[in-house]
Design an enzyme around this catalytic site. Structure first.
Site, PDB file in Angstrom:
ATOM      1  N   GLU A 118       0.859  -1.193   0.000  1.00  0.00           N
ATOM      2  CA  GLU A 118       0.000   0.000   0.000  1.00  0.00           C
ATOM      3  C   GLU A 118       0.903   1.254   0.000  1.00  0.00           C
ATOM      4  OE1 GLU A 118      -2.051   0.201   3.752  1.00  0.00           O
ATOM      5  OE2 GLU A 118      -3.540   1.640   3.041  1.00  0.00           O
ATOM      6  N   LYS A 133      -9.444   1.810  -2.018  1.00  0.00           N
ATOM      7  CA  LYS A 133      -9.658   1.170  -0.710  1.00  0.00           C
ATOM      8  C   LYS A 133     -11.041   1.483  -0.139  1.00  0.00           C
ATOM      9  CE  LYS A 133      -7.146   0.673   3.710  1.00  0.00           C
ATOM     10  NZ  LYS A 133      -5.915   1.110   4.412  1.00  0.00           N
ATOM     11  N   CYS A 140      -4.971  -3.469   2.486  1.00  0.00           N
ATOM     12  CA  CYS A 140      -4.711  -3.499   3.921  1.00  0.00           C
ATOM     13  C   CYS A 140      -5.945  -3.783   4.778  1.00  0.00           C
ATOM     14  CB  CYS A 140      -3.998  -2.212   4.334  1.00  0.00           C
ATOM     15  SG  CYS A 140      -2.997  -2.479   5.826  1.00  0.00           S
TER      16      CYS A 140
HETATM   17  C1  ACM Z   1      -3.988  -0.041   7.115  1.00  0.00           C
HETATM   18  O1  ACM Z   1      -5.084  -0.214   6.592  1.00  0.00           O
HETATM   19  N1  ACM Z   1      -3.010   0.580   6.474  1.00  0.00           N
HETATM   20  C2  ACM Z   1      -3.705  -0.519   8.470  1.00  0.00           C
END
Ligand code: ACM
Length: 266
Positions: free
Chosen positions: A38, A109, A142
């Site tokens: 990420e 995301k 993530c």
């Molecule tokens: C995250 O979602 N970077 C912990």
């Protein structure tokens, strides 16, 4: 058989060009699919929107062009996280490049973590599955890991491999992704970062231990918690099409969605 890899990085905050040069040295030349962490090009701990605006890039910016060139030269598909500047705002995204160097899409995301909520727009793409190097690859970023619905939707849409760029700070995801593997019978590739972002007023440490897991809940390769590392596994993506758990139990045939309606409501 396909070769899938993660690259575990230790980026320097805000130093995009140096981070790209470092990744160029690490990228494996003989993989069908490589997953990068990420926000791999910038680092994670953005303090405010001004910083984010300076570091964010459109998908076809310097980072996208660098990865597309590598992909084309080596016939490698790539999934990589970056702060994506779009006309609607800035997203915490993963760009998806196929084995010919074509940018085939982006995943934004869905479940933002902590202070990300103050910086990024919540993802609006939904969960997407891409055809990459002869594999069906679904993308999570993530913290999406903690919502089993995300992996489930991707697996139901035919994902054989879950590509999971990450910057993990909590100690749970590596174990949880093993569960995501067995409950969906898919491969997972978590590309985490290591090291820390120390921004004086705030500091975060990342957990490393990037990994590749299999549909029968094995860790095929796992990186150390610290340092850069490239992990590769040879997989047969067809293993993920067999949803049988026992002779009498098939994960998809045995589902009882008529009793799962609660999941669709707040
Ligand atoms: C995250 O979602 N970077 C912990």
């Amino acid at each position: 058989m396909k070769r899938v890899s993660f690259v575990q990085t230790v980026p320097i905050f805000g130093e995009v060009e140096r981070n790209l040069m470092r990744v160029e040295r690490l990228l494996p030349r003989d993989s069908d699919l490589v997953v990068l962490p990420e926000l791999f090009n910038t680092g994670y701990l953005l303090l405010n929107k001004e910083e984010l605006l300076k570091l964010a890039e459109p998908i076809d910016g310097i980072t996208g062009r660098f990865l597309a060139k590598f992909s084309k030269e080596h016939g490698t598909s790539i999934v990589a996280g970056l702060p994506e500047k779009s006309k609607n705002g800035i997203y915490n995204s993963a760009m998806v490049i196929d084995e010919t160097g074509d940018l085939v899409g982006v995943y934004r995301k869905t479940h933002l973590f902590g202070r990300e909520k103050l910086l990024f727009r919540p993802g609006d793409t939904g969960f997407r599955v891409f055809n990459l190097s002869g594999m069906r690859v679904g993308v999570l970023i993530c913290f999406d890991w903690i919502f089993p619905e995300a992996s489930r939707v991707l697996a139901l849409d035919g994902a054989e491999v879950l590509a999971h760029p990450a910057n993990l700070v909590l100690p749970y995801a590596q174990s949880a992704m093993l569960t995501r593997s067995i409950e969906n019978r898919v491969f997972t590739v978590t590309a985490n970062r290591s090291g820390e972002d120390d921004r004086c007023v705030e500091k975060l440490e990342f957990t490393g231990a990037s990994q590749i897991t299999s549909p029968d809940m094995r860790i095929l390769v796992r990186a150390p918690e610290r340092g850069e590392y490239v992990g590769t596994a040879e997989i047969d993506p067809r293993d993920a099409r067999n949803k049988k758990i026992t002779e009498q139990n098939d994960l998809w045939m045995d589902r009882r969605p008529e009793f799962y309606g609660r999941i669709m409501r707040r």
